[in-house]
Enzyme design. Structure first.
Site, PDB file in Angstrom:
ATOM      1  N   HIS B  12     -31.087 -28.619  -8.263  1.00  0.00           N
ATOM      2  CA  HIS B  12     -30.894 -27.168  -8.228  1.00  0.00           C
ATOM      3  C   HIS B  12     -31.522 -26.547  -6.971  1.00  0.00           C
ATOM      4  O   HIS B  12     -32.048 -25.439  -7.016  1.00  0.00           O
ATOM      5  CB  HIS B  12     -31.401 -26.514  -9.525  1.00  0.00           C
ATOM      6  CG  HIS B  12     -32.847 -26.777  -9.830  1.00  0.00           C
ATOM      7  ND1 HIS B  12     -33.316 -26.972 -11.113  1.00  0.00           N
ATOM      8  CD2 HIS B  12     -33.932 -26.859  -9.020  1.00  0.00           C
ATOM      9  CE1 HIS B  12     -34.619 -27.157 -11.072  1.00  0.00           C
ATOM     10  NE2 HIS B  12     -35.018 -27.084  -9.823  1.00  0.00           N
ATOM     11  N   HIS B  59     -39.732 -21.505 -11.152  1.00  0.00           N
ATOM     12  CA  HIS B  59     -40.544 -21.810  -9.972  1.00  0.00           C
ATOM     13  C   HIS B  59     -41.401 -20.603  -9.631  1.00  0.00           C
ATOM     14  O   HIS B  59     -41.192 -19.947  -8.615  1.00  0.00           O
ATOM     15  CB  HIS B  59     -39.654 -22.169  -8.792  1.00  0.00           C
ATOM     16  CG  HIS B  59     -38.684 -23.277  -9.080  1.00  0.00           C
ATOM     17  ND1 HIS B  59     -37.546 -23.096  -9.814  1.00  0.00           N
ATOM     18  CD2 HIS B  59     -38.705 -24.595  -8.734  1.00  0.00           C
ATOM     19  CE1 HIS B  59     -36.891 -24.260  -9.905  1.00  0.00           C
ATOM     20  NE2 HIS B  59     -37.578 -25.174  -9.261  1.00  0.00           N
ATOM     21  N   HIS B 193     -38.114 -35.501  -3.995  1.00  0.00           N
ATOM     22  CA  HIS B 193     -38.521 -34.555  -2.961  1.00  0.00           C
ATOM     23  C   HIS B 193     -40.000 -34.223  -3.109  1.00  0.00           C
ATOM     24  O   HIS B 193     -40.541 -34.226  -4.197  1.00  0.00           O
ATOM     25  CB  HIS B 193     -37.671 -33.280  -2.931  1.00  0.00           C
ATOM     26  CG  HIS B 193     -37.689 -32.371  -4.148  1.00  0.00           C
ATOM     27  ND1 HIS B 193     -37.419 -32.789  -5.413  1.00  0.00           N
ATOM     28  CD2 HIS B 193     -37.913 -31.032  -4.253  1.00  0.00           C
ATOM     29  CE1 HIS B 193     -37.474 -31.741  -6.257  1.00  0.00           C
ATOM     30  NE2 HIS B 193     -37.780 -30.668  -5.577  1.00  0.00           N
ATOM     31  N   GLU B 240     -39.484 -33.201 -11.538  1.00  0.00           N
ATOM     32  CA  GLU B 240     -38.457 -32.385 -12.209  1.00  0.00           C
ATOM     33  C   GLU B 240     -37.457 -33.252 -12.977  1.00  0.00           C
ATOM     34  O   GLU B 240     -36.808 -32.773 -13.905  1.00  0.00           O
ATOM     35  CB  GLU B 240     -37.689 -31.535 -11.186  1.00  0.00           C
ATOM     36  CG  GLU B 240     -38.526 -30.421 -10.582  1.00  0.00           C
ATOM     37  CD  GLU B 240     -37.715 -29.515  -9.649  1.00  0.00           C
ATOM     38  OE1 GLU B 240     -38.172 -28.402  -9.410  1.00  0.00           O
ATOM     39  OE2 GLU B 240     -36.641 -29.923  -9.156  1.00  0.00           O
TER      40      GLU B 240
HETATM   41 FE   LIG Z   1     -36.876 -27.076  -8.868  1.00  0.00          FE
END
Ligand SMILES: [Fe+2]
Lengths: 139, 280
Positions: B12, B59, B193, B240
């Site tokens: 996302h 977030h 990431h 995530e």
């Molecule tokens: Fe995220």
């Protein structure tokens, strides 16, 4: 798998986080330490706060229970230092977007690489995990 | 009875949302990221789900450091796209499905999952970027959405196994809902990431692809992956991916992979996407 077998020892769980090179895990200890850095950064999600912050950063920072060290690191946009003081990247991202700075650019400032070198690395598939998985194991 | 008919996994990345909003999807950088969703956009147009249970993480948008819910289910009538610091994304307001959401909340609590119930929440890129990827730029989203926000920011997040079990509980809840609804569950975030520190920019395509394999082939091993493995192998933000396990747990023991896409990079992140269907 029973509940007992799967239960993690909290001390071993946390200790392992310190074994990852170049990485700071946002544990509850860091969340406590950086609470006001993060709450300050979060406040920039509101346009009226962004406007006041842009008009006078120092005055805006004085409204928060932050130390002189915190304030200096925020004004210097020293994200590695802020993360070491308990800042979290998703909160700090509000400073980055208020600055109108490209997020990849801001992330690259933490790596010691130039933006161009960092971007080239990402286009070539990113940073390899080889050698940066574990300090102890050197893997 | 309501039933879960498919699962979708997708990254996302906020920069993808910006690329779509700014009309950059045909640029050489973004074209291969988006091309992997063409199949899925056609598929979902034919599937016409009534509701999507959309597992994502906030977030630092709706939740600051004051309240950190591990599992929070959005029960409101609607959810506005959030201002994350540069103004809200120009996308439609998200319509909820309060009847089903409240039903899932009460069923899961009775099933020993202590859910937080959210009646007011703006939704950030974690929720709106997957909608853009699957539905493009419509005037109104063609599904109702039940947001399920998971804490993956402050450690410890829930274990992969716990996420899997919540998925199983959600499936039981959906199947006990009176009314004939076609429900999909989406797991979002990832793949590898790291957005902070000297190790930022880490990408592990080999690990990510094993994870995608395991979603349909070796799911029992998948649910046992510890947090430290996600951290070491996929970067601090790779964690995530535990959210995909809520989706996977909700699909039952066996699934068929209908579509798969993997691309590096989108900004600092590896993009992964799966469409799965339960095999009964
Ligand atoms: Fe995220």
């Amino acid at each position: 798998m029973t509940a007992d077998e799967s239960r993690e020892d909290i001390h071993a769980y946390l200790a392992a986080f310190d074994d990852i090179p170049g990485t700071t895990v946002f544990t509850v200890a860091r969340a406590r330490q950086g609470y006001w850095i993060n709450q300050f950064a979060m406040s920039l999600i509101k346009p009226e706060n962004r406007a006041r912050w842009k008009a006078d950063e120092a005055a805006y920072l004085d409204e928060w229970p932050l130390t002189a060290d915190h304030k200096a690191a925020i004004q210097a946009r020293d994200y590695n230092r802020l993360i070491n003081m308990g800042g979290n990247i998703y909160f700090l991202a509000k400073i980055i977007s208020t600055d109108g700075q490209n997020f990849l650019h801001a992330v690259s400032t933490m790596t010691g690489m130039s933006v161009e070198t960092y971007q080239t690395m990402m286009l070539a598939g990113g940073r390899s995990p080889d050698g940066v998985r574990s300090i102890k194991e050197g893997t | 009875m309501a039933r879960i008919t498919a699962g979708v996994g997708t990254s996302h990345v906020p920069a993808i949302g910006a690329a779509i909003d700014l009309g950059k999807t045909q640029e050489p950088y973004w074209q291969p990221v988006l091309a992997g969703y063409d199949w899925s956009r056609n598929w979902i147009r034919d599937e016409k789900p009534d509701v999507v249970i959309l597992v994502f993480n906030d977030h630092a948008t709706a939740f600051d450091m004051k309240i950190i819910p591990t599992f929070a289910i959005g029960c409101a009538e609607s959810f506005k796209p959030a201002d994350e610091g540069w103004g809200p994304r120009p996308v439609p307001t998200v319509q909820g499905h309060p009847d089903l959401a409240w039903h899932i909340a009460q069923s899961c609590i009775l099933d020993e999952f202590d859910m937080t119930i959210i009646n007011e929440m703006d939704v950030d890129h974690g929720l709106t970027v997957p909608l853009s990827l699957l539905f493009g730029q419509p005037d109104a989203w063609p599904v109702k959405v039940i947001p399920l926000a998971v804490n993956v920011v402050t450690y410890p997040p829930p274990s992969g196994n716990r996420c899997w079990m919540l998925g199983e509980a959600i499936r039981r809840a959906v199947e006990s809902f009176p009314g004939d609804l076609k429900v999909q569950i989406w797991g979002t975030g990832g793949m590898s990431h790291q957005l902070q520190g000297p190790r930022a920019g880490l990408i592990n395509a080999a690990w990510d692809n094993r994870f995608l394999d395991m979603m349909s082939q070796d799911s029992q091993r998948l649910r046992a992956i510890p947090h430290i493995e996600y951290l070491r192998e996929t970067g601090t933000e790779g964690i995530e991916m535990v959210m995909w396990l809520i989706m996977r747990g909700a699909l039952g023991p066996d699934v068929r992979q209908l579509h798969r896409h993997y691309h590096v990079p989108a900004s600092n992140t590896a993009v992964g996407h799966l469409v799965l269907e339960p095999v009964r």
